[in-house]
Write a protein that holds these residues in place. Structure first.
Motif, PDB file in Angstrom:
ATOM      1  N   PRO A 233       0.251 -18.107-119.090  1.00  0.00           N
ATOM      2  CA  PRO A 233       1.852 -18.344-118.849  1.00  0.00           C
ATOM      3  C   PRO A 233       2.122 -19.708-118.214  1.00  0.00           C
ATOM      4  CG  PRO A 233       0.592 -16.967-117.093  1.00  0.00           C
ATOM      5  CD  PRO A 233      -0.204 -17.024-118.484  1.00  0.00           C
ATOM      6  N   ASP A 234       1.057 -20.464-117.914  1.00  0.00           N
ATOM      7  CA  ASP A 234       1.078 -21.921-117.472  1.00  0.00           C
ATOM      8  C   ASP A 234       0.803 -22.838-118.593  1.00  0.00           C
ATOM      9  OD1 ASP A 234       1.838 -21.279-115.025  1.00  0.00           O
ATOM     10  OD2 ASP A 234      -0.259 -20.969-114.221  1.00  0.00           O
ATOM     11  N   ALA A 235       0.232 -22.498-119.724  1.00  0.00           N
ATOM     12  CA  ALA A 235      -0.109 -23.166-120.788  1.00  0.00           C
ATOM     13  C   ALA A 235       1.334 -23.793-121.306  1.00  0.00           C
ATOM     14  CB  ALA A 235      -0.934 -22.596-122.013  1.00  0.00           C
ATOM     15  N   PRO A 236       1.323 -24.643-122.218  1.00  0.00           N
ATOM     16  CA  PRO A 236       2.713 -25.313-122.992  1.00  0.00           C
ATOM     17  C   PRO A 236       2.901 -24.727-124.179  1.00  0.00           C
ATOM     18  CG  PRO A 236       0.921 -26.952-122.750  1.00  0.00           C
ATOM     19  CD  PRO A 236       0.506 -25.902-122.171  1.00  0.00           C
ATOM     20  N   MET A 237       4.064 -25.050-124.845  1.00  0.00           N
ATOM     21  CA  MET A 237       4.005 -24.904-126.296  1.00  0.00           C
ATOM     22  C   MET A 237       2.986 -25.581-127.048  1.00  0.00           C
ATOM     23  SD  MET A 237       7.163 -25.890-128.683  1.00  0.00           S
ATOM     24  CE  MET A 237       8.496 -25.053-127.967  1.00  0.00           C
ATOM     25  N   VAL A 238       2.475 -24.922-128.351  1.00  0.00           N
ATOM     26  CA  VAL A 238       1.270 -25.329-128.769  1.00  0.00           C
ATOM     27  C   VAL A 238       1.344 -25.324-130.350  1.00  0.00           C
ATOM     28  CG1 VAL A 238      -0.293 -25.028-126.839  1.00  0.00           C
ATOM     29  CG2 VAL A 238       0.066 -23.295-128.778  1.00  0.00           C
ATOM     30  N   ASP A 239       0.682 -25.997-131.044  1.00  0.00           N
ATOM     31  CA  ASP A 239       0.252 -25.812-132.341  1.00  0.00           C
ATOM     32  C   ASP A 239      -0.947 -25.248-132.206  1.00  0.00           C
ATOM     33  OD1 ASP A 239       2.648 -26.832-133.138  1.00  0.00           O
ATOM     34  OD2 ASP A 239       1.749 -28.679-134.193  1.00  0.00           O
ATOM     35  N   ILE A 240      -1.177 -24.172-133.218  1.00  0.00           N
ATOM     36  CA  ILE A 240      -2.530 -23.625-133.490  1.00  0.00           C
ATOM     37  C   ILE A 240      -2.990 -23.986-134.979  1.00  0.00           C
ATOM     38  CG2 ILE A 240      -3.859 -21.434-133.627  1.00  0.00           C
ATOM     39  CD1 ILE A 240      -1.651 -20.197-131.787  1.00  0.00           C
TER      40      ILE A 240
ATOM     41  N   ASP B 118       3.169 -23.527-135.635  1.00  0.00           N
ATOM     42  CA  ASP B 118       3.395 -24.281-135.177  1.00  0.00           C
ATOM     43  C   ASP B 118       4.641 -24.097-133.913  1.00  0.00           C
ATOM     44  OD1 ASP B 118       5.618 -24.191-136.609  1.00  0.00           O
ATOM     45  OD2 ASP B 118       5.561 -26.042-137.689  1.00  0.00           O
ATOM     46  N   ASP B 119       4.677 -24.835-132.819  1.00  0.00           N
ATOM     47  CA  ASP B 119       5.641 -24.742-131.777  1.00  0.00           C
ATOM     48  C   ASP B 119       5.611 -23.148-131.398  1.00  0.00           C
ATOM     49  OD1 ASP B 119       6.609 -26.987-132.170  1.00  0.00           O
ATOM     50  OD2 ASP B 119       8.068 -26.644-133.385  1.00  0.00           O
ATOM     51  N   VAL B 120       4.215 -22.672-130.795  1.00  0.00           N
ATOM     52  CA  VAL B 120       4.200 -21.376-130.563  1.00  0.00           C
ATOM     53  C   VAL B 120       4.337 -21.430-128.750  1.00  0.00           C
ATOM     54  CG1 VAL B 120       2.527 -19.571-130.156  1.00  0.00           C
ATOM     55  CG2 VAL B 120       2.485 -20.933-132.299  1.00  0.00           C
ATOM     56  N   GLU B 121       5.377 -20.619-128.419  1.00  0.00           N
ATOM     57  CA  GLU B 121       5.724 -20.549-127.192  1.00  0.00           C
ATOM     58  C   GLU B 121       4.884 -19.634-126.394  1.00  0.00           C
ATOM     59  OE1 GLU B 121       9.975 -20.637-127.363  1.00  0.00           O
ATOM     60  OE2 GLU B 121       9.916 -22.648-126.362  1.00  0.00           O
ATOM     61  N   TYR B 122       4.859 -19.410-124.958  1.00  0.00           N
ATOM     62  CA  TYR B 122       4.403 -18.231-124.193  1.00  0.00           C
ATOM     63  C   TYR B 122       5.074 -17.158-124.700  1.00  0.00           C
ATOM     64  CZ  TYR B 122       3.626 -15.017-120.175  1.00  0.00           C
ATOM     65  OH  TYR B 122       3.184 -14.187-119.397  1.00  0.00           O
ATOM     66  N   LEU B 123       4.439 -15.994-124.791  1.00  0.00           N
ATOM     67  CA  LEU B 123       4.837 -14.553-125.381  1.00  0.00           C
ATOM     68  C   LEU B 123       4.899 -14.539-126.876  1.00  0.00           C
ATOM     69  CD1 LEU B 123       7.699 -13.409-122.753  1.00  0.00           C
ATOM     70  CD2 LEU B 123       5.036 -13.156-122.352  1.00  0.00           C
ATOM     71  N   ALA B 124       4.926 -15.689-127.610  1.00  0.00           N
ATOM     72  CA  ALA B 124       5.132 -15.603-128.932  1.00  0.00           C
ATOM     73  C   ALA B 124       4.022 -15.096-129.561  1.00  0.00           C
ATOM     74  CB  ALA B 124       5.538 -16.757-129.488  1.00  0.00           C
ATOM     75  N   ALA B 125       4.142 -14.330-130.748  1.00  0.00           N
ATOM     76  CA  ALA B 125       3.160 -13.965-131.738  1.00  0.00           C
ATOM     77  C   ALA B 125       3.295 -14.636-133.060  1.00  0.00           C
ATOM     78  CB  ALA B 125       2.894 -12.466-131.734  1.00  0.00           C
ATOM     79  N   THR B 126       2.027 -15.045-133.631  1.00  0.00           N
ATOM     80  CA  THR B 126       1.960 -15.497-134.979  1.00  0.00           C
ATOM     81  C   THR B 126       2.064 -14.389-135.962  1.00  0.00           C
ATOM     82  OG1 THR B 126      -0.374 -15.570-135.583  1.00  0.00           O
ATOM     83  CG2 THR B 126       0.592 -17.455-134.296  1.00  0.00           C
TER      84      THR B 126
ATOM     85  N   ILE C 228     -10.999 -22.797-134.679  1.00  0.00           N
ATOM     86  CA  ILE C 228      -9.932 -22.710-134.019  1.00  0.00           C
ATOM     87  C   ILE C 228      -9.361 -23.883-132.926  1.00  0.00           C
ATOM     88  CG2 ILE C 228      -8.261 -20.842-132.563  1.00  0.00           C
ATOM     89  CD1 ILE C 228     -10.076 -18.938-133.648  1.00  0.00           C
ATOM     90  N   ARG C 229      -8.389 -24.549-133.094  1.00  0.00           N
ATOM     91  CA  ARG C 229      -7.964 -25.363-132.293  1.00  0.00           C
ATOM     92  C   ARG C 229      -6.373 -25.391-131.813  1.00  0.00           C
ATOM     93  NH1 ARG C 229     -10.979 -30.356-135.647  1.00  0.00           N
ATOM     94  NH2 ARG C 229     -10.616 -28.881-137.189  1.00  0.00           N
ATOM     95  N   ILE C 230      -6.193 -25.517-130.643  1.00  0.00           N
ATOM     96  CA  ILE C 230      -4.868 -25.462-129.967  1.00  0.00           C
ATOM     97  C   ILE C 230      -4.693 -26.926-129.561  1.00  0.00           C
ATOM     98  CG2 ILE C 230      -3.522 -24.334-128.273  1.00  0.00           C
ATOM     99  CD1 ILE C 230      -5.295 -22.003-128.311  1.00  0.00           C
ATOM    100  N   THR C 231      -3.307 -27.441-130.291  1.00  0.00           N
ATOM    101  CA  THR C 231      -3.002 -28.679-129.866  1.00  0.00           C
ATOM    102  C   THR C 231      -1.583 -29.029-129.334  1.00  0.00           C
ATOM    103  OG1 THR C 231      -1.891 -29.406-132.007  1.00  0.00           O
ATOM    104  CG2 THR C 231      -4.499 -29.212-131.779  1.00  0.00           C
TER     105      THR C 231
ATOM    106  N   LEU D  77      -5.830 -13.905-128.288  1.00  0.00           N
ATOM    107  CA  LEU D  77      -4.951 -14.117-127.443  1.00  0.00           C
ATOM    108  C   LEU D  77      -5.465 -15.330-126.617  1.00  0.00           C
ATOM    109  CD1 LEU D  77      -4.065 -11.125-127.877  1.00  0.00           C
ATOM    110  CD2 LEU D  77      -3.962 -10.744-125.324  1.00  0.00           C
ATOM    111  N   ALA D  78      -4.506 -16.308-126.450  1.00  0.00           N
ATOM    112  CA  ALA D  78      -4.866 -17.453-125.678  1.00  0.00           C
ATOM    113  C   ALA D  78      -4.524 -16.941-124.236  1.00  0.00           C
ATOM    114  CB  ALA D  78      -3.991 -18.631-126.001  1.00  0.00           C
ATOM    115  N   THR D  79      -5.467 -16.770-123.416  1.00  0.00           N
ATOM    116  CA  THR D  79      -5.513 -16.280-122.111  1.00  0.00           C
ATOM    117  C   THR D  79      -5.909 -17.662-121.036  1.00  0.00           C
ATOM    118  OG1 THR D  79      -7.814 -15.572-121.965  1.00  0.00           O
ATOM    119  CG2 THR D  79      -5.824 -13.930-122.776  1.00  0.00           C
TER     120      THR D  79
END
Length: 467
Positions: free
Chosen positions: A156-163, A180-188, A200-203, A229-231
């Protein structure tokens, strides 16, 4: 797998309320006699960083107990159809609070349900987008020829990210994001990929050179069907997230490959002057928190690389090292430590040392976590009372016969006012320390250290290292 299934079902209950259907019947005998077309699949995840352990009831019977954070179930085949589910949160006093009453749910055949309990328990009822809530990701049941990977943003506290999921050490400036542009609660999307080694890198979505998380090399086996899951990272290390990966067979936690350690230093030697803490033979600078640590004082947690260290303690501003306070320590990645200078210089006993304890740092919304460490050379073995009033009694929480260097580890305590009292073992009428009243709140950790203190009436007192 028991703990994994617990997590799965706990999340399932809350999650399926908000969506359609769910069966949590894990009876392997029933599953064996049903045709494949009459089965559903479940994976359940505990991804709420401040939620307590839970118990799960299925069809009116207890099924799972004590499900913890960052656990998942692996793939569980269950009969399609109607089932009842109930979930109880475990409170510090052992009571349970039903957070989902018995509810009838329906699972659809040949569908996989990834049921995720996420968000912050402390925000329940607030309407905040980050409050605890269920999330369900559904997809077709599939046995991939190579592998299959799907990612979910559950921090919940992590920003929008690219994976990025690439070959190991691939240059990200020339790579295309997995998502790209993965927000909290979003699933690829669930993407089939060849089996093999990946990184695996999250940027940052605007700058792939800003890497929030790096898995290092991970191996996806043939037939591996992964949900990652990014937790929220509740361990040591700069990365805001850890990956909870359900492989289909089990779950694993992948921490950032660059994770370091956290350590703090406490001075409890009453007849010692202010000291400097040297690291690998180097004295601290005057603006360092390790410079001039005085009696009863302590540093904040300091982030250091995971490695082998030599810590020396010297009189402030000098090279007069106290040999007995030299410590050789191997600090592990993601681990958190407290190093306590204990003992007495002038009592003639060989009791001076840097005493190191491992810390737990995850906080829980429904609990105040309390820890007691015995670092007084004068007190002997003690009983420690945690009481609702200022008088020790047999119905208090009692830590009995705690020796010098004894450590209670973290105790879950009901939030509210408590009194801490320390007595000689077996003598509740002789209070050596206290009563000390603490107003303990949920989502806090309090570490109390009993020390020699010549200024105290009983020559012993207590210091608090946390909230």
């Amino acid at each position: 797998m028991k703990n994994i299934k617990k997590v799965v079902l706990a999340s399932l209950i809350s999650s399926l309320l908000a969506a359609c259907g769910g069966s949590s019947n894990n009876d392997s005998d029933d599953a064996a006699v049903l045709p494949a077309g009459d089965m559903s699949s479940l994976r359940v995840y505990h991804a709420s960083p401040d939620a307590p352990l839970v118990n799960v009831w299925l069809d009116g019977a207890p099924a799972l107990e004590g499900v913890d954070y960052q656990q998942s179930s692996g793939m569980i085949s269950v009969p399609a159809g109607l089932h009842t589910v109930q979930i109880d949160a475990i409170l510090p006093n052992g009571d349970v609070l039903t957070v989902l009453p018995e509810t009838e749910l329906d699972l659809v055949a040949e569908t996989e349900y990834n049921v995720i309990a996420l968000g912050k328990a402390a925000l329940i009822g607030s309407g905040d987008a980050k409050e605890f809530a269920p999330n369900i990701v559904t997809r077709d049941v599939l046995t991939p020829a190579g592998g299959r990977v799907q990612a979910v943003h559950a921090a919940p506290d992590a920003p929008m990210v690219d994976i990025f999921i690439t070959a190991p050490d691939a240059d990200l400036s020339a790579a295309v994001p997995f998502a790209d542009d993965v927000e909290y609660l979003a699933a690829t999307e669930a993407v089939e990929v060849p089996a093999g080694d990946y990184q695996i890198r999250i940027t940052d979505p605007n700058d792939s050179a800003t890497v929030y998380f790096d898995s290092g090399t991970v191996t996806l086996p043939a037939g591996g069907d992964w949900v990652a899951l990014a937790t929220t990272n509740t361990a040591a290390g700069a990365s805001p997230v850890s990956l909870l990966v359900d492989t289909g067979d089990a779950s694993l936690l992948v921490n950032d490959v660059n994770s370091g350690s956290d350590i703090r230093v406490v001075h409890t030697i009453s007849d010692a002057p202010g000291v400097d803490v040297w690291v690998n033979g180097t004295a601290p600078a005057m603006d360092s928190p390790l410079y001039n640590v005085e009696f009863k004082s302590f540093t904040d947690y300091l982030a250091v690389p995971a490695a082998d260290y030599i810590f020396n303690v010297a009189v402030t501003g000098t090279e007069t090292v106290v040999d007995d306070l030299t410590l050789n320590a191997s600090l592990e990645a993601t681990k958190t430590y407290t190093a306590i200078a204990i003992g007495a210089l002038g009592d003639g006993n060989d009791n001076v040392e840097l005493y190191v304890v491992a810390d737990e740092t995850r906080r829980v919304a429904t609990s105040a976590k309390l820890r007691a460490i015995h670092a007084s050379t004068l007190a002997g073995n003690v009983d420690i009372y945690v009481s609702a009033d200022a008088t020790p009694s047999a119905d208090d929480v009692i830590l009995s016969n705690v020796p010098y260097k004894g450590d209670s580890s973290l105790l879950d305590v009901t939030p509210g006012e408590v009194y801490i009292m320390v007595t000689p073992t077996g003598d509740m009428n002789s209070i050596a320390i206290g009563p000390v009243m603490l107003d303990l709140a949920g989502n806090t950790i309090t570490t109390l250290v009993a020390i020699d203190d010549p200024t105290a009436p009983t020559s012993v007192s207590v210091i608090s290292l946390d909230d």
